[in-house]
Design a protein around this motif. Structure first.
Motif, mmCIF file in Angstrom:
data_model
loop_
_atom_site.group_PDB
_atom_site.id
_atom_site.type_symbol
_atom_site.label_atom_id
_atom_site.label_comp_id
_atom_site.label_asym_id
_atom_site.label_seq_id
_atom_site.Cartn_x
_atom_site.Cartn_y
_atom_site.Cartn_z
ATOM 1 N N LYS A 152 0.849 -1.197 0.000
ATOM 2 C CA LYS A 152 0.000 0.000 0.000
ATOM 3 C C LYS A 152 0.878 1.239 0.000
ATOM 4 O O LYS A 152 1.846 1.328 0.777
ATOM 5 N N GLU A 153 0.543 2.197 -0.849
ATOM 6 C CA GLU A 153 1.238 3.478 -0.814
ATOM 7 C C GLU A 153 0.743 4.227 0.422
ATOM 8 O O GLU A 153 -0.449 4.448 0.594
ATOM 9 N N GLU A 154 1.676 4.610 1.291
ATOM 10 C CA GLU A 154 1.295 5.165 2.585
ATOM 11 C C GLU A 154 1.629 6.640 2.754
ATOM 12 O O GLU A 154 1.138 7.267 3.674
ATOM 13 N N GLY A 155 2.469 7.179 1.914
ATOM 14 C CA GLY A 155 2.788 8.590 2.069
ATOM 15 C C GLY A 155 4.059 8.972 1.345
ATOM 16 O O GLY A 155 4.710 8.154 0.686
ATOM 17 N N ILE A 156 4.393 10.236 1.486
ATOM 18 C CA ILE A 156 5.555 10.837 0.823
ATOM 19 C C ILE A 156 6.475 11.410 1.895
ATOM 20 O O ILE A 156 6.014 12.073 2.826
ATOM 21 N N ILE A 157 7.772 11.156 1.745
ATOM 22 C CA ILE A 157 8.772 11.829 2.566
ATOM 23 C C ILE A 157 9.424 12.872 1.655
ATOM 24 O O ILE A 157 10.087 12.515 0.675
ATOM 25 N N ARG A 158 9.199 14.109 1.972
ATOM 26 C CA ARG A 158 9.751 15.179 1.134
ATOM 27 C C ARG A 158 11.256 15.301 1.344
ATOM 28 O O ARG A 158 11.752 15.183 2.441
ATOM 29 N N GLN A 159 11.961 15.509 0.232
ATOM 30 C CA GLN A 159 13.416 15.672 0.223
ATOM 31 C C GLN A 159 14.098 14.621 1.095
ATOM 32 O O GLN A 159 14.939 14.902 1.929
ATOM 33 N N ALA A 160 13.743 13.381 0.857
ATOM 34 C CA ALA A 160 14.225 12.260 1.671
ATOM 35 C C ALA A 160 15.667 11.872 1.399
ATOM 36 O O ALA A 160 16.324 11.297 2.259
ATOM 37 N N GLU A 161 16.151 12.172 0.195
ATOM 38 C CA GLU A 161 17.488 11.699 -0.166
ATOM 39 C C GLU A 161 18.194 12.726 -1.041
ATOM 40 O O GLU A 161 17.606 13.313 -1.944
ATOM 41 N N TRP A 162 19.487 12.896 -0.771
ATOM 42 C CA TRP A 162 20.347 13.761 -1.565
ATOM 43 C C TRP A 162 21.011 12.911 -2.639
ATOM 44 O O TRP A 162 21.717 11.945 -2.339
ATOM 45 N N LEU A 163 20.742 13.232 -3.899
ATOM 46 C CA LEU A 163 21.341 12.513 -5.023
ATOM 47 C C LEU A 163 22.285 13.446 -5.767
ATOM 48 O O LEU A 163 21.904 14.097 -6.736
ATOM 49 N N TYR A 164 23.488 13.551 -5.254
ATOM 50 C CA TYR A 164 24.611 14.226 -5.882
ATOM 51 C C TYR A 164 24.462 15.738 -5.979
ATOM 52 O O TYR A 164 25.336 16.469 -5.555
ATOM 53 N N ASP A 165 23.351 16.216 -6.548
ATOM 54 C CA ASP A 165 23.191 17.673 -6.708
ATOM 55 C C ASP A 165 21.758 18.137 -6.466
ATOM 56 O O ASP A 165 21.424 19.275 -6.742
ATOM 57 N N HIS A 166 20.912 17.239 -5.978
ATOM 58 C CA HIS A 166 19.515 17.596 -5.728
ATOM 59 C C HIS A 166 18.872 16.600 -4.765
ATOM 60 O O HIS A 166 19.365 15.494 -4.585
ATOM 61 N N TYR A 167 17.788 17.050 -4.148
ATOM 62 C CA TYR A 167 17.006 16.170 -3.288
ATOM 63 C C TYR A 167 15.910 15.492 -4.102
ATOM 64 O O TYR A 167 15.426 16.052 -5.079
ATOM 65 N N VAL A 168 15.539 14.286 -3.662
ATOM 66 C CA VAL A 168 14.382 13.605 -4.242
ATOM 67 C C VAL A 168 13.431 13.222 -3.114
ATOM 68 O O VAL A 168 13.853 12.923 -1.995
ATOM 69 N N ASP A 169 12.158 13.274 -3.429
ATOM 70 C CA ASP A 169 11.134 12.828 -2.501
ATOM 71 C C ASP A 169 10.989 11.314 -2.631
ATOM 72 O O ASP A 169 11.180 10.755 -3.706
ATOM 73 N N HIS A 170 10.644 10.674 -1.519
ATOM 74 C CA HIS A 170 10.398 9.231 -1.523
ATOM 75 C C HIS A 170 8.934 8.947 -1.252
ATOM 76 O O HIS A 170 8.292 9.640 -0.470
ATOM 77 N N VAL A 171 8.441 7.911 -1.877
ATOM 78 C CA VAL A 171 7.138 7.367 -1.546
ATOM 79 C C VAL A 171 7.388 6.145 -0.661
ATOM 80 O O VAL A 171 8.343 5.398 -0.884
ATOM 81 N N ILE A 172 6.557 5.990 0.359
ATOM 82 C CA ILE A 172 6.666 4.842 1.260
ATOM 83 C C ILE A 172 5.551 3.866 0.932
ATOM 84 O O ILE A 172 4.382 4.240 0.834
ATOM 85 N N TYR A 173 5.948 2.606 0.759
ATOM 86 C CA TYR A 173 4.997 1.513 0.595
ATOM 87 C C TYR A 173 5.117 0.609 1.815
ATOM 88 O O TYR A 173 6.229 0.381 2.322
#
Length: 189
Positions: A152-173
């Motif tokens: 089940k998709e349960e939510g979003i973690i905003r700016q969860a991970e730094w990928l070299y030059d930018h943040y990405v949001d994660h979805v939690i299942y």
């Protein structure tokens, strides 16, 4: 050597130090492809770095009472990628899954087989109550796995991970053991 044969082509096996060179070459050979979603690749600069990573995973075996936490994914006896629990929270009986596969092994159904085997292992052998997958929102291939297996998709973690030059949001299942049991029961009737 602990090997879990899934079918004639795919199996899961514990890593050992003899795997360091092959696993390093797979990692570096897929670096450009993997770098879009994995933030640790620049820290893998040598076979020795990979050997140290394998050693740290072997220590988890002892800490987990003999239960492995991560595995090499083998395809026709070649290392195709890795899958395992990046974290296990024993008190809460919860594990967080991580996985990747080399570029040349994409599209063969390998990861789906490995993912299902790991979820079975987590619920049946590790006796987890909850398994999570956290993945970058735009990583559609990685998101397809938990979606395929009833997470089940349960939510979003905003700016969860730094990928070299930018943040990405994660979805939690998330998936609970009773949901997995129900899904497997339905598939087997």
């Amino acid at each position: 050597m602990l090997v879990h044969k899934i079918d004639d082509e795919v199996s899961l096996r514990l890593f050992n130090l003899d795997d360091a060179e092959e696993f390093y070459n797979l990692t570096i050979g897929s670096k450009t492809y993997l770098k879009e979603w994995l933030g640790w690749l620049d820290h893998t600069k040598s076979v020795e770095d990979t050997a140290q990573h394998i050693l740290s995973r072997c220590k988890e075996l002892v800490e987990n009472g003999g239960y492995p936490q991560s595995f090499a994914i083998l395809y026709n006896d070649k290392i195709a990628g890795t899958i395992g629990f990046n974290e296990i929270h024993k008190a809460n009986k919860m594990g967080i899954v991580g996985y990747w596969i080399g570029e040349k092994f994409q599209g063969k159904g390998i990861m789906s087989k490995a993912f299902k085997a790991l979820i079975d292992y987590g619920f049946n052998d590790l006796k987890l109550n909850r398994i999570e997958v956290r993945v970058a929102i735009e990583n559609k291939k990685s998101r397809a796995l938990p979606e395929k297996f009833g997470f089940k998709e349960e939510g979003i973690i905003r700016q969860a991970e730094w990928l070299y030059d930018h943040y990405v949001d994660h979805v939690i299942y998330g998936l609970l053991t009773n949901e997995w049991e129900y899904t497997n029961k339905e598939c087997n009737t």
